[in-house]
Design a protein around this motif. Structure first.
Motif, PDB file in Angstrom:
ATOM      1  N   PRO A  20       0.831  -1.210   0.000  1.00 15.18           N
ATOM      2  CA  PRO A  20       0.000   0.000   0.000  1.00 15.18           C
ATOM      3  C   PRO A  20       0.867   1.261   0.000  1.00 15.18           C
ATOM      4  O   PRO A  20       1.989   1.253   0.509  1.00 15.18           O
ATOM      5  CB  PRO A  20      -0.788  -0.111   1.305  1.00 15.18           C
ATOM      6  CG  PRO A  20      -0.011  -1.040   2.171  1.00 15.18           C
ATOM      7  CD  PRO A  20       0.721  -1.962   1.257  1.00 15.18           C
ATOM      8  N   GLN A  21       0.321   2.312  -0.591  1.00 17.06           N
ATOM      9  CA  GLN A  21       1.034   3.588  -0.690  1.00 17.06           C
ATOM     10  C   GLN A  21       0.274   4.670   0.072  1.00 17.06           C
ATOM     11  O   GLN A  21      -0.929   4.580   0.241  1.00 17.06           O
ATOM     12  CB  GLN A  21       1.138   4.024  -2.164  1.00 17.06           C
ATOM     13  CG  GLN A  21       1.722   2.985  -3.100  1.00 17.06           C
ATOM     14  CD  GLN A  21       3.200   2.770  -2.847  1.00 17.06           C
ATOM     15  OE1 GLN A  21       3.947   3.731  -2.640  1.00 17.06           O
ATOM     16  NE2 GLN A  21       3.631   1.510  -2.837  1.00 17.06           N
ATOM     17  N   LEU A  23      -1.686   7.769  -0.013  1.00 22.78           N
ATOM     18  CA  LEU A  23      -2.480   8.338  -1.111  1.00 22.78           C
ATOM     19  C   LEU A  23      -2.950   9.754  -0.813  1.00 22.78           C
ATOM     20  O   LEU A  23      -3.279  10.497  -1.727  1.00 22.78           O
ATOM     21  CB  LEU A  23      -3.706   7.452  -1.389  1.00 22.78           C
ATOM     22  CG  LEU A  23      -3.413   6.001  -1.802  1.00 22.78           C
ATOM     23  CD1 LEU A  23      -4.718   5.222  -1.954  1.00 22.78           C
ATOM     24  CD2 LEU A  23      -2.611   5.949  -3.096  1.00 22.78           C
ATOM     25  N   THR A  24      -3.029  10.117   0.465  1.00 20.98           N
ATOM     26  CA  THR A  24      -3.383  11.494   0.836  1.00 20.98           C
ATOM     27  C   THR A  24      -2.427  11.925   1.944  1.00 20.98           C
ATOM     28  O   THR A  24      -1.811  11.078   2.601  1.00 20.98           O
ATOM     29  CB  THR A  24      -4.829  11.628   1.358  1.00 20.98           C
ATOM     30  OG1 THR A  24      -4.844  11.393   2.779  1.00 20.98           O
ATOM     31  CG2 THR A  24      -5.793  10.648   0.677  1.00 20.98           C
ATOM     32  N   ASP A  27      -2.750  10.092   5.464  1.00 20.38           N
ATOM     33  CA  ASP A  27      -2.628   8.638   5.573  1.00 20.38           C
ATOM     34  C   ASP A  27      -1.437   8.212   6.422  1.00 20.38           C
ATOM     35  O   ASP A  27      -0.499   8.976   6.640  1.00 20.38           O
ATOM     36  CB  ASP A  27      -2.399   8.026   4.187  1.00 20.38           C
ATOM     37  CG  ASP A  27      -3.585   8.170   3.265  1.00 20.38           C
ATOM     38  OD1 ASP A  27      -4.647   8.602   3.736  1.00 20.38           O
ATOM     39  OD2 ASP A  27      -3.432   7.864   2.062  1.00 20.38           O
ATOM     40  N   TYR A 135     -12.091  -0.372   1.273  1.00 20.78           N
ATOM     41  CA  TYR A 135     -10.719  -0.265   1.783  1.00 20.78           C
ATOM     42  C   TYR A 135     -10.090  -1.656   1.886  1.00 20.78           C
ATOM     43  O   TYR A 135     -10.702  -2.560   2.464  1.00 20.78           O
ATOM     44  CB  TYR A 135     -10.708   0.340   3.190  1.00 20.78           C
ATOM     45  CG  TYR A 135     -10.998   1.809   3.264  1.00 20.78           C
ATOM     46  CD1 TYR A 135      -9.974   2.746   3.141  1.00 20.78           C
ATOM     47  CD2 TYR A 135     -12.287   2.275   3.505  1.00 20.78           C
ATOM     48  CE1 TYR A 135     -10.236   4.104   3.242  1.00 20.78           C
ATOM     49  CE2 TYR A 135     -12.555   3.635   3.599  1.00 20.78           C
ATOM     50  CZ  TYR A 135     -11.523   4.542   3.469  1.00 20.78           C
ATOM     51  OH  TYR A 135     -11.785   5.880   3.568  1.00 20.78           O
ATOM     52  N   ARG A 144      -2.861   0.504   4.497  1.00 17.04           N
ATOM     53  CA  ARG A 144      -2.952   1.969   4.472  1.00 17.04           C
ATOM     54  C   ARG A 144      -4.069   2.407   5.414  1.00 17.04           C
ATOM     55  O   ARG A 144      -5.206   1.927   5.318  1.00 17.04           O
ATOM     56  CB  ARG A 144      -3.253   2.459   3.060  1.00 17.04           C
ATOM     57  CG  ARG A 144      -3.663   3.910   3.007  1.00 17.04           C
ATOM     58  CD  ARG A 144      -4.075   4.349   1.610  1.00 17.04           C
ATOM     59  NE  ARG A 144      -4.751   5.629   1.706  1.00 17.04           N
ATOM     60  CZ  ARG A 144      -6.081   5.796   1.660  1.00 17.04           C
ATOM     61  NH1 ARG A 144      -6.866   4.758   1.500  1.00 17.04           N
ATOM     62  NH2 ARG A 144      -6.614   6.996   1.783  1.00 17.04           N
TER      63      ARG A 144
ATOM     64  N   ILE B 197     -10.546   8.262  -0.023  1.00 15.57           N
ATOM     65  CA  ILE B 197     -10.244   7.402  -1.163  1.00 15.57           C
ATOM     66  C   ILE B 197      -9.760   6.061  -0.618  1.00 15.57           C
ATOM     67  O   ILE B 197      -9.299   5.985   0.521  1.00 15.57           O
ATOM     68  CB  ILE B 197      -9.208   8.019  -2.125  1.00 15.57           C
ATOM     69  CG1 ILE B 197      -7.913   8.346  -1.395  1.00 15.57           C
ATOM     70  CG2 ILE B 197      -9.752   9.259  -2.776  1.00 15.57           C
ATOM     71  CD1 ILE B 197      -6.871   8.946  -2.324  1.00 15.57           C
ATOM     72  N   GLY B 199      -8.051   3.616  -2.813  1.00 20.65           N
ATOM     73  CA  GLY B 199      -6.976   3.020  -3.597  1.00 20.65           C
ATOM     74  C   GLY B 199      -7.438   1.829  -4.426  1.00 20.65           C
ATOM     75  O   GLY B 199      -6.647   1.265  -5.172  1.00 20.65           O
ATOM     76  N   LYS B 203      -9.752   6.120  -6.559  1.00 24.50           N
ATOM     77  CA  LYS B 203      -8.297   6.278  -6.470  1.00 24.50           C
ATOM     78  C   LYS B 203      -7.826   7.713  -6.285  1.00 24.50           C
ATOM     79  O   LYS B 203      -6.665   7.955  -5.979  1.00 24.50           O
ATOM     80  CB  LYS B 203      -7.642   5.658  -7.694  1.00 24.50           C
ATOM     81  CG  LYS B 203      -7.774   4.134  -7.665  1.00 24.50           C
ATOM     82  CD  LYS B 203      -7.060   3.450  -8.793  1.00 24.50           C
ATOM     83  CE  LYS B 203      -7.192   1.947  -8.613  1.00 24.50           C
ATOM     84  NZ  LYS B 203      -6.901   1.181  -9.800  1.00 24.50           N
ATOM     85  N   SER B 204      -8.687   8.690  -6.564  1.00 19.99           N
ATOM     86  CA  SER B 204      -8.221  10.065  -6.349  1.00 19.99           C
ATOM     87  C   SER B 204      -9.393  10.961  -6.034  1.00 19.99           C
ATOM     88  O   SER B 204     -10.536  10.544  -6.148  1.00 19.99           O
ATOM     89  CB  SER B 204      -7.498  10.581  -7.587  1.00 19.99           C
ATOM     90  OG  SER B 204      -8.400  10.595  -8.674  1.00 19.99           O
TER      91      SER B 204
END
Lengths: 394, 204
Positions: A20-21, A23-24, A27, A135, A144, B197, B199, B203-204
């Motif tokens: 997982p990355q 993303l905001t 996070d 999620y 994440r 979001i 993912g 995704k955005s």
């Protein structure tokens, strides 16, 4: 990374997924040290929860170490050991501000789906269908975390995972089930279902002052565990639950009734057989035998508390009993965040030992066998904890 | 709603369809006898009852003045409404809007603000252009301590001609759901810093 992945009804495997990355900026990424299988995961596994898709990663009871945070995360940092509630809170909407974090306005990216199912969306959940957020879940090496400042709770160094882990869901869920039943000293409390949530509910009822708890199940080892907590028990395959409750309370009925079973009730009573047919044909999401029986069996003026998971609509709801006996029905997904500080303190004070709910500790790779064991209730399976990095630890 | 609709008719005008409640009310109250109201109405962007109309409302934990200020800078609107590419402010009342059109061909039109009540209401309508449209946003104190109610109305007329059908579907998909999703993301941004979001499918 490795993660427990859904491939259709009754089919899961541990698969490779991209790590997982962030993303905001809000996070965090958690390296999971312990994660548990919940009874509500079995509802998904068995195909009863809408909008679960092949490829989804399960798991909403997990804790671990933060390895990365977004630029706006202020309260936790890499290296912190944290537990993460299964209900995701944004922390700032009106519901979150008032402690009702499972009703968060903002944390479900698929709010429109939940709107269609429920009228208004509730919070997003980890690893629990697309209508509840989509999620990826925590039965994985890494997860994440959304809105990390509101959702990552630091765990005291001296508290082992096995003590802290169940603050993510089932201890607060059992506590809220008992608390919302308005238990007063002297009350008799009937608890349907002696699985892990029932186990915490029984103890919470006693901690809140219940005089007597009567636990109902059909599985001998679960009933034995309930008796070990000081509860009286009824095996519903051997005794008539309604009659037994009436007699044992000398005609008063239990003051509080708590349904820790939910949508997959087991019974050969006619209403449940009909429910099972409709559920299998997808004409109805839920088998509602327990909630009907609880409403019938509870004493006049009582409270029926429903922590058990129901997904949609049920038939033959006994509204006439609710009205004429003057009942109150309380329910809800758990506002985990509200309960964590108080329950953490109770664990530290030694008033409850959550680790005793654990029956199996297994490597993450054993998830498929563990799910099967939990569904089939073999090997006295009560609660399975999975260790994603078991190999390194051993 | 019904009362304001009949008010619209009583003024004897085929009002802008958007007119419904908010615009109709504001125009009626603005009528000082100068005839300006009638002139505005005769220039209505969307003939009454002919357009596609969307009304959506959210309650946001944020003071009305802050929400108003954000919306009043029209250049911020593409950050809220996903169908817009950009809004260029020409002067205090006029602006140039560019939307993502069918087949990725941008569509532009000029818009003017027709009501501006600080902290309470902003309304706009297109002037010319291929997709006549109008919109308004109203900010109202929610009961109790629940923040500010945001009421958004948007309306546009399907254009004629060869491009008619594809432009009628300018938004692509369900316009009501798109506006709702846009406003939900706006609410989350104002309250929690960022929309949710996952993912996976968002995704955005």
């Amino acid at each position: 990374m490795r993660a427990v992945t859904y491939h259709g009804t009754g089919k899961i495997s541990v698969d490779n997924h991209p790590d997982p990355q962030i993303l905001t900026p809000y996070d965090a990424i958690v390296r999971v040290t312990s994660t548990a299988i919940c009874g509500s995961d079995l509802h998904m596994y068995s195909g009863y929860i809408p909008t679960v898709q092949k490829g989804d990663v399960f798991g909403h009871e997990f804790m671990g170490e933060i390895v990365e945070t977004g630029s706006e995360v202020k309260k936790v940092a890499a290296g912190d050991r944290v537990l993460v509630p299964f209900t995701i809170a944004c922390g700032n909407c009106n519901h979150c501000r008032n402690g009702m974090t499972s009703l968060c306005d903002n944390s479900n990216p698929n709010a429109w789906m939940a709107d269609m199912l429920l009228g208004y969306t509730c919070s997003g959940l980890y690893g629990y269908s697309h209508a509840f957020g989509g999620y990826p879940g925590g039965q994985a090496e890494y997860v994440r975390i959304a809105y990390a400042d509101a959702n990552a709770f630091k765990v005291p160094d001296d508290l082992p995972d096995e003590q802290a882990l169940f603050l993510t869901d089932i201890f607060p869920t059992g506590w809220q089930a008992a608390e919302q039943a308005d238990i007063a000293p002297g009350d008799t409390v009937a608890v349907w279902g002696c699985g892990p949530v029932g186990w915490f509910t029984i103890q919470s009822a006693f901690l809140l002052g219940a005089e007597r708890v009567i636990a109902i199940d059909r599985i001998p080892y679960r009933l034995e565990r309930a008796r070990a907590l000081g509860a009286d028990t009824i095996n519903f395959e051997e005794d008539d639950v309604v009659e037994t409750l009436k007699t044992t309370t000398a005609g008063r009925g239990p003051d509080r009734a708590i349904d820790c079973v939910g949508m997959e009730a087991h019974s050969f009573a006619p209403d449940n057989v009909a429910d099972k047919v409709k559920q299998t044909l997808k004409l109805q999401f839920d088998r509602a035998h327990v909630i009907r029986q609880a409403i019938y069996a509870v004493g006049k003026g009582g409270v029926v508390s429903v922590p058990g998971v129901y997904a949609g609509f049920i038939d033959k709801f006994p509204m006439g009993i609710v009205v004429n006996k003057g009942l109150t029905i309380r329910s809800g997904q758990t506002h985990v965040h509200k309960h964590v500080p108080k329950l953490l303190e109770m664990i530290q004070d030694g008033r409850i030992d959550p680790s005793k709910v654990i029956s199996h500790v297994l490597p993450l790779e054993s998830a498929p066998e563990a799910y099967k064991m939990f569904v089939d209730k073999v090997d006295n399976c009560e609660k399975v904890v999975l260790k994603p990095f078991a190999a390194q630890a051993a | 709603m019904n009362a304001s609709r009949s008010l619209t008719f009583l003024t004897g005008i085929a009002l802008l369809g958007l007119g419904g409640s908010l615009i109709a009310r504001s125009l009626a109250s603005d009528d000082d006898g100068s005839g300006e109201t009638a002139e505005r109405n005769s220039n209505a962007s969307v003939p009454y009852g002919s357009g596609t109309r969307i009304e959506k409302a959210f309650t946001i934990e944020c003071p009305a003045d802050e929400l108003y200020a954000y919306w009043r800078d029209l250049a911020n609107l593409p950050g809220i409404m996903s169908h817009l590419e950009r809004v260029e402010v020409i002067d205090d009342l006029r602006s140039l809007w560019t939307a993502k059109g069918p087949a990725n061909v941008p569509v532009s039109w000029e818009a003017e603000i027709i009501d501006d009540t600080p902290g309470e209401r902003i309304a706009w309508r297109s002037v010319g252009g291929i997709v006549p449209n109008a919109g308004s946003v109203m900010f109202a104190q929610a009961p109790g301590d629940r923040g500010t109610e945001l009421h958004v109305e948007m309306e546009w007329a399907p254009p004629g001609g060869a491009l008619g059908k594809s432009f009628a579907n300018l938004f692509g998909g369900d316009p009501g759901l798109i506006v709702e999703t846009d406003l939900r993301r706006f609410k989350a941004t104002m309250e929690a810093g960022y929309p949710a979001i996952n993912g996976t499918d968002v995704k955005s």
